[in-house]
Design a protein around this motif. Structure first.
Motif, PDB file in Angstrom:
ATOM      1  N   ILE A   1    -118.230 -48.193 -24.911  1.00  0.00           N
ATOM      2  CA  ILE A   1    -117.105 -48.236 -23.965  1.00  0.00           C
ATOM      3  C   ILE A   1    -116.290 -46.973 -23.712  1.00  0.00           C
ATOM      4  O   ILE A   1    -116.186 -46.768 -22.688  1.00  0.00           O
ATOM      5  CB  ILE A   1    -116.101 -49.290 -24.469  1.00  0.00           C
ATOM      6  CG1 ILE A   1    -116.716 -50.584 -24.562  1.00  0.00           C
ATOM      7  CG2 ILE A   1    -114.832 -49.469 -23.549  1.00  0.00           C
ATOM      8  CD1 ILE A   1    -115.787 -51.972 -24.949  1.00  0.00           C
ATOM      9  N   ARG A   2    -116.283 -46.149 -24.503  1.00  0.00           N
ATOM     10  CA  ARG A   2    -115.785 -44.964 -24.568  1.00  0.00           C
ATOM     11  C   ARG A   2    -116.466 -43.901 -23.819  1.00  0.00           C
ATOM     12  O   ARG A   2    -116.022 -43.067 -23.190  1.00  0.00           O
ATOM     13  CB  ARG A   2    -115.432 -44.255 -26.058  1.00  0.00           C
ATOM     14  CG  ARG A   2    -114.241 -44.730 -26.463  1.00  0.00           C
ATOM     15  CD  ARG A   2    -113.640 -43.973 -27.711  1.00  0.00           C
ATOM     16  NE  ARG A   2    -114.270 -44.866 -28.944  1.00  0.00           N
ATOM     17  CZ  ARG A   2    -114.933 -44.332 -29.678  1.00  0.00           C
ATOM     18  NH1 ARG A   2    -115.793 -43.096 -29.396  1.00  0.00           N
ATOM     19  NH2 ARG A   2    -115.504 -44.935 -30.696  1.00  0.00           N
ATOM     20  N   ALA A   3    -117.936 -44.118 -23.899  1.00  0.00           N
ATOM     21  CA  ALA A   3    -118.677 -43.196 -23.264  1.00  0.00           C
ATOM     22  C   ALA A   3    -118.683 -43.290 -21.584  1.00  0.00           C
ATOM     23  O   ALA A   3    -119.144 -42.473 -20.940  1.00  0.00           O
ATOM     24  CB  ALA A   3    -120.074 -43.477 -23.542  1.00  0.00           C
ATOM     25  N   ARG A   4    -118.232 -44.617 -21.209  1.00  0.00           N
ATOM     26  CA  ARG A   4    -118.362 -45.022 -20.027  1.00  0.00           C
ATOM     27  C   ARG A   4    -116.775 -44.534 -19.107  1.00  0.00           C
ATOM     28  O   ARG A   4    -116.551 -44.679 -18.093  1.00  0.00           O
ATOM     29  CB  ARG A   4    -118.532 -46.393 -19.637  1.00  0.00           C
ATOM     30  CG  ARG A   4    -119.739 -47.014 -19.800  1.00  0.00           C
ATOM     31  CD  ARG A   4    -120.052 -48.372 -19.804  1.00  0.00           C
ATOM     32  NE  ARG A   4    -121.416 -48.816 -20.165  1.00  0.00           N
ATOM     33  CZ  ARG A   4    -121.569 -50.269 -20.176  1.00  0.00           C
ATOM     34  NH1 ARG A   4    -120.697 -50.991 -19.611  1.00  0.00           N
ATOM     35  NH2 ARG A   4    -122.845 -50.479 -20.547  1.00  0.00           N
ATOM     36  N   SER A   5    -115.856 -44.276 -20.223  1.00  0.00           N
ATOM     37  CA  SER A   5    -114.696 -43.890 -19.534  1.00  0.00           C
ATOM     38  C   SER A   5    -114.410 -42.324 -19.567  1.00  0.00           C
ATOM     39  O   SER A   5    -114.708 -41.679 -20.525  1.00  0.00           O
ATOM     40  CB  SER A   5    -113.427 -44.470 -20.567  1.00  0.00           C
ATOM     41  OG  SER A   5    -112.371 -43.715 -20.114  1.00  0.00           O
ATOM     42  N   VAL A   6    -114.041 -41.846 -18.072  1.00  0.00           N
ATOM     43  CA  VAL A   6    -113.863 -40.208 -18.173  1.00  0.00           C
ATOM     44  C   VAL A   6    -112.813 -40.037 -18.942  1.00  0.00           C
ATOM     45  O   VAL A   6    -112.686 -38.782 -19.558  1.00  0.00           O
ATOM     46  CB  VAL A   6    -113.401 -40.171 -16.674  1.00  0.00           C
ATOM     47  CG1 VAL A   6    -113.173 -38.549 -16.403  1.00  0.00           C
ATOM     48  CG2 VAL A   6    -114.754 -40.324 -15.781  1.00  0.00           C
ATOM     49  N   PHE A   7    -111.710 -40.738 -18.992  1.00  0.00           N
ATOM     50  CA  PHE A   7    -110.423 -40.226 -19.843  1.00  0.00           C
ATOM     51  C   PHE A   7    -110.763 -40.290 -21.543  1.00  0.00           C
ATOM     52  O   PHE A   7    -110.481 -39.522 -22.299  1.00  0.00           O
ATOM     53  CB  PHE A   7    -109.258 -41.422 -19.623  1.00  0.00           C
ATOM     54  CG  PHE A   7    -108.701 -41.004 -18.158  1.00  0.00           C
ATOM     55  CD1 PHE A   7    -107.752 -39.782 -17.797  1.00  0.00           C
ATOM     56  CD2 PHE A   7    -109.128 -41.633 -17.202  1.00  0.00           C
ATOM     57  CE1 PHE A   7    -107.464 -39.760 -16.552  1.00  0.00           C
ATOM     58  CE2 PHE A   7    -108.488 -41.835 -15.827  1.00  0.00           C
ATOM     59  CZ  PHE A   7    -107.997 -40.567 -15.400  1.00  0.00           C
ATOM     60  N   MET A   8    -111.214 -41.494 -21.827  1.00  0.00           N
ATOM     61  CA  MET A   8    -111.450 -41.853 -23.194  1.00  0.00           C
ATOM     62  C   MET A   8    -112.658 -40.830 -23.950  1.00  0.00           C
ATOM     63  O   MET A   8    -112.877 -40.381 -24.967  1.00  0.00           O
ATOM     64  CB  MET A   8    -111.766 -42.808 -23.591  1.00  0.00           C
ATOM     65  CG  MET A   8    -110.897 -43.952 -23.203  1.00  0.00           C
ATOM     66  SD  MET A   8    -111.430 -45.936 -23.597  1.00  0.00           S
ATOM     67  CE  MET A   8    -111.232 -45.859 -25.604  1.00  0.00           C
ATOM     68  N   ASN A   9    -113.694 -40.545 -23.004  1.00  0.00           N
ATOM     69  CA  ASN A   9    -114.757 -39.497 -23.134  1.00  0.00           C
ATOM     70  C   ASN A   9    -114.195 -38.108 -23.547  1.00  0.00           C
ATOM     71  O   ASN A   9    -114.963 -37.407 -24.495  1.00  0.00           O
ATOM     72  CB  ASN A   9    -115.929 -39.356 -22.079  1.00  0.00           C
ATOM     73  CG  ASN A   9    -117.076 -39.137 -22.850  1.00  0.00           C
ATOM     74  OD1 ASN A   9    -117.659 -39.527 -23.716  1.00  0.00           O
ATOM     75  ND2 ASN A   9    -117.910 -38.218 -21.930  1.00  0.00           N
TER      76      ASN A   9
END
Length: 512
Positions: free
Chosen positions: A491-499
């Motif tokens: 899930i984090r890998a798909r988020s620009v902000f969380m990545n």
């Protein structure tokens, strides 16, 4: 909940004590910075005793100011009678609390830019004086509209005070480990203050007229102003360096051009101001994880405000209690919140021990480890407490049973809000301030409007099923985050902000 300064709550292992500087001019290499890593004026290098004194003062300030939101609830019968407000089918007397929380939601968007531009001390002191001004009409209001409107601005002031207190903690503690307990104290003060409001209001209102709820607040907040003036030190590194730059200029060691960069409210900073103000909305709209986290934490805080209404209905109907007694029984929520704070120390150990299992960024804690105790608190504390609160709401069952249920909800609420706050800060790293702005806005909105449904909900479907409905909603919200335990990395890998967190944590770990 308070928003956080994005420059001070990064999920790195350590923070360089000499990282702050004030550039003097873009065309020169001159800059004002700390005198080495051991500069005694750097807040990270302050004595531990001074740090803890300021931390306790910040937590106490948050606790006391948050009481202003709910302290008036026990006087709603007298306020309704004085201003001819009808409560036959709708809790119109709750509007002063609704506008108070709405004011907090609106001001939350502007806290970070103000603190960043001017420092924590001037923002805190000026807001505190403004808050004192809005306490006066709460005591002397001659119509209901005055009470409703001035409470809106008072709530906005309280949000700024509470968030500035949170910023102080981030400014003086340099590592995650040292900062974890101070942050949890702040959260305890934030939540216990709201729950303690009806208790303190009951103690005042039992012996005095409802206007004395406002008078006494004005007295004790006014008496505390000298304490804040002398002991609420400036803790923001860049603001301290700006003061140092101005002192150098006065001594003739710099000219106007050298210190041009020090000038505040430039057009670039104004653009930055609006960028930060709109980012929480963007994150909330585009980030599913932040959306769920915001709703979960907001529902939890909203439930505590809901108790200011439901406790009266339950205990007055079942046990024929008066308003003061229903205020006192809410002290059980505060006791539960203190227990939850103690259990939250277990979450601290679970989080840091997860570093040995992290395969994504070896040597650093897993962000989802922040949610272990939060899920347990949500399932067994809030949901379990609400289920118990529902099915002990019978006149044949002693009052202590639903009171214990309130304590269970209080304990669970601290675990949930602490876990969500820490997780959001870790997961969104460079955007932690904006992400927490979204969470804070959601908490204020739920606190404002969820209790408005209490009267009709408990009246139409009954005391038992109304609390059961709340328990089921809480249970669903508590179980959804468990998906992050299994698919958090994906899930984090798909988020620009969380990545972006991954790169930031890697750099911080390499530097450490």
């Amino acid at each position: 909940m308070g928003t956080y300064d994005e420059t001070h709550l990064q999920p790195t292992t350590t923070i360089d004590a000499s990282h702050d500087s004030v550039k003097t001019n873009e065309t020169t290499s001159t800059e004002i910075s700390w005198d080495g890593e051991r500069d005694p004026e750097n807040p990270y290098n302050w004595p531990v005793s001074r740090k803890w004194a300021l931390t306790c003062l910040a937590a106490f300030t948050t606790f006391l100011s948050m009481m202003n939101g709910t302290i008036i609830t026990v006087a709603h019968f007298e306020i309704s009678e004085r201003f001819s407000v009808t409560e036959t089918s709708f809790p119109n007397s709750y509007w002063p609390v609704t506008t108070w929380a709405s004011g907090g939601a609106c001001s939350a968007l502007f806290i970070l830019p103000l603190a960043e531009e001017f420092g924590t001390r001037p923002v805190f002191l000026s807001t505190y004086l403004l808050f004192l001004c809005f306490l006066v009409p709460q005591a002397v209001a001659q119509n209901f509209a005055t009470l409703v409107v001035t409470r809106f601005f008072a709530g906005g002031c309280v949000a700024i005070l509470a968030n500035t207190a949170a910023g102080v903690i981030g400014n003086i503690w340099s590592t995650e480990w040292s900062r974890s307990i101070p942050v949890s104290l702040y959260i305890l003060g934030y939540m216990a203050g709201s729950s303690m409001g009806p208790v303190m209001g009951a103690a005042i209102h039992e012996s005095l007229d409802w206007r004395w709820v406002g008078y006494l607040q004005l007295i004790w907040f006014g008496a505390l102003f000298p304490v804040y003036y002398f002991f609420m030190y400036e803790s923001r590194g860049s603001a301290i360096l700006a003061q140092r730059a101005r002192a150098l200029k006065k001594r003739g060691k710099g000219d106007e051009a050298d210190f041009e960069e020090e000038r505040m409210l430039s057009s670039a900073k104004l653009r930055h101001f609006f960028h930060i103000a709109t980012r929480p909305v963007v994150l909330f709209s585009t980030e599913p994880v932040l959306f769920v986290s915001t709703v979960w934490s907001a529902f939890t805080v909203g439930t505590l405000f809901l108790f200011t209404q439901s406790v009266e209905q339950v205990f007055m109907e079942l046990y024929d209690w008066d308003v003061a007694q229903t205020g006192y029984v809410q002290c059980s929520i505060v006791i539960g919140e203190c227990v939850g704070w103690g259990l939250n120390l277990i979450s601290r150990k679970l989080y840091f021990s997860s570093a040995s299992r992290n395969t994504e960024v070896p040597g650093t804690p897993i962000p989802e480890a922040r949610l272990y105790m939060a899920v347990l608190g949500g399932v067994f504390g809030i949901s379990g407490g609400m289920f118990t609160y529902a099915w002990t709401s019978y006149s044949t069952i002693p009052w202590i049973a639903p009171a214990i249920s309130l304590a269970m909800v209080g304990a669970g609420s601290v675990l949930v809000v602490s876990g969500v706050s820490d997780y959001v800060v870790d997961a969104y790293s460079d955007y932690a301030g904006s992400a927490m702005g979204s969470v804070a806005g959601g908490e204020n909105i739920f606190s404002a409007f969820l209790p408005l449904a209490t009267m009709s909900m408990y009246g139409n479907i009954g005391l038992q099923w109304a609390s059961t409905l709340l328990a089921l909603v809480s249970l669903v919200l508590s179980l959804v985050p468990t998906l992050m335990f299994f698919w958090g990395k994906e899930i984090r890998a798909r988020s620009v902000f969380m990545n972006a967190m991954k790169d930031t944590v890697k750099k911080g770990h390499e530097a450490a």
